[in-house]
Design an enzyme around this catalytic site. Structure first.
Site, PDB file in Angstrom:
ATOM      1  N   VAL A  69       0.818  -1.219   0.000  1.00 37.99           N
ATOM      2  CA  VAL A  69       0.000   0.000   0.000  1.00 37.99           C
ATOM      3  C   VAL A  69       0.850   1.266   0.000  1.00 37.99           C
ATOM      4  O   VAL A  69       0.319   2.369  -0.116  1.00 37.99           O
ATOM      5  CB  VAL A  69      -0.989   0.024   1.187  1.00 37.99           C
ATOM      6  N   ASN A  96      -7.354  -2.249   5.345  1.00 37.08           N
ATOM      7  CA  ASN A  96      -7.004  -2.964   6.566  1.00 37.08           C
ATOM      8  C   ASN A  96      -5.502  -3.137   6.770  1.00 37.08           C
ATOM      9  O   ASN A  96      -5.058  -3.410   7.878  1.00 37.08           O
ATOM     10  CB  ASN A  96      -7.692  -4.343   6.552  1.00 37.08           C
ATOM     11  N   SER A 148      -8.135   1.943  15.324  1.00 40.25           N
ATOM     12  CA  SER A 148      -7.838   1.125  16.500  1.00 40.25           C
ATOM     13  C   SER A 148      -8.171   1.926  17.748  1.00 40.25           C
ATOM     14  O   SER A 148      -8.257   3.163  17.711  1.00 40.25           O
ATOM     15  CB  SER A 148      -6.348   0.763  16.486  1.00 40.25           C
ATOM     16  N   TYR A 161       2.191   4.444  16.118  1.00 41.30           N
ATOM     17  CA  TYR A 161       0.997   3.712  15.667  1.00 41.30           C
ATOM     18  C   TYR A 161      -0.274   4.471  16.029  1.00 41.30           C
ATOM     19  O   TYR A 161      -1.204   4.599  15.223  1.00 41.30           O
ATOM     20  CB  TYR A 161       1.002   2.325  16.312  1.00 41.30           C
ATOM     21  N   LYS A 165      -3.152   5.820  13.511  1.00 44.64           N
ATOM     22  CA  LYS A 165      -4.538   5.371  13.597  1.00 44.64           C
ATOM     23  C   LYS A 165      -5.496   6.528  13.874  1.00 44.64           C
ATOM     24  O   LYS A 165      -6.648   6.517  13.426  1.00 44.64           O
ATOM     25  CB  LYS A 165      -4.681   4.283  14.661  1.00 44.64           C
TER      26      LYS A 165
END
Length: 254
Positions: A69, A96, A148, A161, A165
């Site tokens: 991606v 995803n 998330s 992260y 997210k």
């Protein structure tokens, strides 16, 4: 004449990224079980082919292709291939694909932050943009991004992260406002399930008990359990829902 089952996805195509295993594979299987033709994509093309084989062996329609991606050209090619599964329209995009690079803030590098943003935020951006030319404007077009609890409440040792997210949430809401004029819905899911990505916090005695204690239902979901929520957002049953973040996490984020 009987009304159409709102969860029937027959005649529709789907592109699922990060579908070699875990939640992505479960989503691909669940969409196919409802009739969608699914392009299963992942960096691991052999594992993606395994997911596609699970679908076809059960009588569904699926193909597999390697997809990074971080590569815009690859995303464009994947969108075209997914659209070709049903004659030119791509109805459902599930962004995803993801990765983690845990570290306490003092040891978090700028490179790791950029890497997380590239995979999660820009990855979803690239795939959504590649799909735009193929998404129908008849109310069946769906973009479903994966965020998330880390992006909603933060996570210890995962600044990079969590930031990525959280970026997914902003991307989702902004895109939902813009694409509503085309009758394309854009939503996000924040799932929590027993997958390789959560293995450490599920099994390491330093984290397992305290993490499980934060989940009111006191258990981890299986990937197939959260996949049903993706089917819902992809279906006609969710035709009037856009710009939302659905937490499928046993009550972790309330």
């Amino acid at each position: 004449m009987s009304e159409r089952d709102p969860f029937d996805l027959s005649g529709r195509s789907a592109l699922v990224t990060g579908a070699a295993g875990g939640i992505g594979a479960a989503v691909a299987v669940a969409l196919a079980a409802r009739g969608a033709a699914v392009l299963v994509t992942d960096l691991d093309d052999a594992a993606a082919a395994g997911t596609a084989e699970r679908i076809t062996s059960a009588g569904g329609i699926a193909e597999a292709v390697a997809l990074d991606v971080r590569d815009s050209a690859a995303a464009t090619a994947a969108a075209a291939r997914a659209a070709a599964l049903t004659g030119g329209a791509l109805h459902i995009v599930v962004n995803n694909a993801g990765a983690t690079a845990p570290a306490m803030f003092a040891k978090t590098t700028e490179e790791s932050v950029l890497a997380m943003l590239d995979i999660h935020v820009l990855g979803a951006f690239r795939c959504a943009k590649a799909a735009l030319a193929y998404l129908p404007q008849d109310g069946t077009g769906r973009i479903i991004n994966v965020t998330s609890s880390a992006g909603l409440t933060g996570a210890l040792g995962q600044v990079n992260y969590s930031a990525a997210k959280a970026g997914i949430v902003g991307l989702t809401k902004s895109l939902a406002k813009e694409l509503a004029r085309k009758q394309i819905t854009v939503n996000a899911l924040a799932p929590a399930a027993a997958t390789p990505m959560t293995e450490t916090i599920r099994t390491d005695e330093r984290f397992a008990e305290q993490t499980l204690a934060r989940i009111p239902l006191r258990r981890w979901a299986e990937p197939a359990e959260v996949a049903n929520a993706f089917v819902f957002l992809a279906s006609d049953a969710a035709s009037y829902i856009t710009g939302q973040v659905l937490a499928v996490d046993g009550g972790l984020v309330i």
